[in-house]
Design a protein around this motif. Structure first.
Motif, PDB file in Angstrom:
ATOM      1  N   GLU A   1       0.625  -1.538   0.093  1.00 25.48           N
ATOM      2  CA  GLU A   1      -0.295   0.128  -0.086  1.00 25.48           C
ATOM      3  C   GLU A   1       1.071   1.303  -0.219  1.00 25.48           C
ATOM      4  O   GLU A   1       0.504   2.502  -0.699  1.00 25.48           O
ATOM      5  N   ASN A   2       2.003   1.491   0.809  1.00 29.26           N
ATOM      6  CA  ASN A   2       2.793   2.305   0.856  1.00 29.26           C
ATOM      7  C   ASN A   2       3.351   2.603  -0.462  1.00 29.26           C
ATOM      8  O   ASN A   2       3.401   3.523  -1.269  1.00 29.26           O
TER       9      ASN A   2
ATOM     10  N   ASP B   1      -6.156  -3.973   7.000  1.00 31.72           N
ATOM     11  CA  ASP B   1      -5.906  -2.692   7.304  1.00 31.72           C
ATOM     12  C   ASP B   1      -6.271  -1.351   6.974  1.00 31.72           C
ATOM     13  O   ASP B   1      -6.534  -1.936   5.273  1.00 31.72           O
TER      14      ASP B   1
ATOM     15  N   PHE C   1      -5.620   1.898   5.488  1.00 33.17           N
ATOM     16  CA  PHE C   1      -4.412   2.892   5.095  1.00 33.17           C
ATOM     17  C   PHE C   1      -5.168   4.170   4.410  1.00 33.17           C
ATOM     18  O   PHE C   1      -6.403   4.363   3.346  1.00 33.17           O
TER      19      PHE C   1
ATOM     20  N   CYS D   1      -3.568   8.056   3.770  1.00 27.91           N
ATOM     21  CA  CYS D   1      -2.785   9.006   2.793  1.00 27.91           C
ATOM     22  C   CYS D   1      -3.226  10.047   1.933  1.00 27.91           C
ATOM     23  O   CYS D   1      -3.576  10.609   1.331  1.00 27.91           O
TER      24      CYS D   1
ATOM     25  N   LYS E   1      -1.590   3.906   8.385  1.00 24.84           N
ATOM     26  CA  LYS E   1      -2.669   2.074   8.605  1.00 24.84           C
ATOM     27  C   LYS E   1      -2.809   2.265   9.965  1.00 24.84           C
ATOM     28  O   LYS E   1      -2.567   2.664  11.359  1.00 24.84           O
TER      29      LYS E   1
END
Length: 263
Positions: A89-90, A129, A131, A133, A186
């Motif tokens: 995800e990052n 999880d 997330f 941003c 997250k």
């Protein structure tokens, strides 16, 4: 544990602005570059196994072509979401922000626009999880059933006295000026949690405590989102208003044992 996400998206031009510079992304849906907001809310339910992502983009009203910047952000995100395999995800968010930034900068260069940009606020419901941003000052909030907490980070100039503080990060910055650094975090799944992504057309018009009170009601996400927009308009509606409200629910399990079946 499997979950489903109930969601509602609203986008209103407001009472004062002649142009809607907000945009969003929801299940491949977003607005054209020239629009008056959403005529009707977008509401639905999606399973977390589908890796749902929602995003809000607030074109910078003080700059040129904010509505084009937010549209480019939505369009570019749509392409990236379709093309990328979300495993990390990052990396996904970092890549998405970089691609959006490049697309806006390229448009500005080709059209001889000195500065254009947009904020970005994203939420991704992953396998295990949640997330988030963000880049800029479009906030993301989490309501845990008791209190509302901002879980995003505002990229604004500190110790600014007169007027609204300028952004220190946004999408549309040439890499020669500085490298964009989106905030990524997250959290855990919790049934009943609600997540609010919005443009500052809501938070500038409605006090935090009132937003918390409205979200804490037992209304559906659609009813809650409509009340939030209505309150922003009642308080002046001086800016465009975009809201994405999501609620985490347990996925319903159906009884697979029919009468007469044996193990």
């Amino acid at each position: 544990m499997k979950y489903r996400i109930n969601y509602c998206v609203l986008c209103h031009q407001g009472n004062v602005r002649t142009v809607n510079q907000d945009n969003f992304w929801c299940n491949s849906r977003y607005l054209d570059s020239v629009n008056n907001g959403l005529p009707e809310p977008i509401c639905g339910t999606i399973l977390t196994q589908q890796f749902p992502v929602f995003a809000v983009f607030d074109g910078m009203g003080g700059e040129e072509k904010g509505e084009i910047a937010s549209y480019i952000a939505s369009e570019t995100f749509n392409k990236q979401y379709s093309a990328l395999n979300i495993q990390n995800e990052n990396d996904f968010f970092t890549t998405v922000c970089k691609e959006i930034n490049t697309a806006i900068c390229d448009y500005a260069t080709e059209n001889h626009i000195k500065v254009m940009g947009t904020t970005g606020a994203f939420i991704l419901f992953g396998k295990d999880d949640v997330f988030i941003c963000n880049i800029g000052d479009s906030p993301i909030f989490r309501f845990d059933g008791e209190e509302l907490t901002q879980i995003s980070t505002d990229h604004i100039q500190t110790n600014f006295v007169n007027g609204k503080p300028p952004l220190t990060q946004f999408l549309g910055v040439p890499e020669s000026d500085f490298i964009i650094q989106p905030y990524i975090a997250k959290g855990n799944y919790a049934t009943g949690d609600k997540y609010l992504l919005c443009s500052d057309g809501l938070t500038d018009m409605v006090e935090f405590d009132e937003i918390e009170k409205i979200i804490s009601s037992s209304q559906t996400v659609e009813e809650t989102a409509k009340i939030l927009v209505e309150r922003a308009l009642e308080n002046g509606g001086k800016d465009n208003i975009t809201i994405i409200l999501c609620e985490i629910c347990k996925e319903k399990l159906f009884n697979v044992f029919k009468k007469g079946n044996k193990l």
